[in-house]
Design an enzyme around this catalytic site. Sequence first.
Site, short mmCIF file in Angstrom:
data_model
loop_
_atom_site.label_atom_id
_atom_site.label_comp_id
_atom_site.label_asym_id
_atom_site.label_seq_id
_atom_site.Cartn_x
_atom_site.Cartn_y
_atom_site.Cartn_z
CG HIS A 31 -1.93 1.15 1.15
ND1 HIS A 31 -3.22 0.97 0.69
CD2 HIS A 31 -1.83 2.47 1.44
CE1 HIS A 31 -3.86 2.13 0.73
NE2 HIS A 31 -3.04 3.06 1.18
CB CYS A 32 3.24 2.81 -1.52
SG CYS A 32 3.56 1.61 -2.84
CE1 TYR A 49 -3.82 14.29 -1.43
CE2 TYR A 49 -6.06 13.69 -0.85
CZ TYR A 49 -4.83 13.35 -1.36
OH TYR A 49 -4.60 12.06 -1.82
CB THR A 77 -8.58 10.89 -3.27
OG1 THR A 77 -7.81 11.57 -2.28
CG2 THR A 77 -9.08 9.58 -2.70
NE ARG A 124 -7.86 3.53 -1.11
CZ ARG A 124 -7.20 4.50 -0.48
NH1 ARG A 124 -6.89 5.62 -1.10
NH2 ARG A 124 -6.84 4.34 0.78
NE ARG A 130 -10.44 12.01 7.47
CZ ARG A 130 -9.41 11.40 6.93
NH1 ARG A 130 -8.72 12.00 5.98
NH2 ARG A 130 -9.04 10.20 7.31
CG HIS A 181 -5.32 2.23 6.16
ND1 HIS A 181 -4.27 1.63 5.49
CD2 HIS A 181 -5.58 3.37 5.47
CE1 HIS A 181 -3.91 2.37 4.45
NE2 HIS A 181 -4.69 3.42 4.41
CG ASP A 256 -0.66 5.50 3.72
OD1 ASP A 256 -1.21 5.36 2.61
OD2 ASP A 256 -0.99 6.42 4.50
CG ASN A 261 -4.91 14.19 3.35
OD1 ASN A 261 -5.05 15.38 3.17
ND2 ASN A 261 -5.14 13.30 2.39
#
Length: 302
Positions: A31-32, A49, A77, A124, A130, A181, A256, A261
Amino acid sequence: MWTEVTPGWLPWHPNPSEPAFTAPEGAVDAHCHVFGPAAEFPFAPERKYTPVDAGKEQLFALRDHLGLSRNVIVQATCHGSDNSALVDALRASGGRARGVASVTSDVTREELERLHAAGVRGVRFNFVKRLVDAAPTEALETIAAKIAPLGWHVVLYFEAPDLPDLRDFFLSLPVTLVIDHMGRPDVGADPEGPEFTGFLDFVARSGAWVKVSCPERLTRTGPPALDGEQHAYTDVVPFARKVVETFPDRVLWGTDWPHPNLTDHMPDDGLLLDHVPQIAVTPEQRRALLVDNPMRLYWPEE
């Protein structure tokens, strides 16, 4: 294209330590992400963001520094459903990376086959409010039906309080499920309590895979993976151990990187790898978590 980084954004750690833990040969960071670079791969106009650039060269350098062999790169995202940066990284990896894309319900068979050829093996679905405006479930059902013939899976990102409302929808999907997660548990609660027990029950019923990743995101009391700390995120450990012990053949781990964020601290990725023996306590558990499981899910042909 010039973009202004979100105020207060924490950039990735510039000098991660040498891990004390030696990962088993063939270990996978499952997961990255890659962000941009924005000049080449502009961020989506609808993003929530704007990150610091974190390109494939930096990701692959971190892989090598940590003594890992492969990556699973998850579409961020901030890039929306434009998977160009992801596909570019996959093609540059020499077969050492697989991808999880983001697509819309009108995606064509030709586009899915193009993504598959590049190394994409899943999509995904993000329900973290948020970060995204969640797509209607009908659209997600359409996507799941389109990817099923390719043997892809759906990666689910949600917060623990939202699982009861989403559970039946998740169970209805005709594909393998992978949960990001640990479903974002409240690590201030009891790991034997109703919320996490309900999560484990859902994993058992659905046959889902679980990423025991992001302790730096879940922790309340730390201590953070900084300054040589070999016992970081002690409040997260009982939750992750429980998942590894209960579902040893369906757990995955990832850094990750570049940790989008985060607001409290930016972890040292070397110390994040050193966290693995805290949650996978036997050599057999560690080999399954880091090598056998991700290879079975992402490189089954090998």
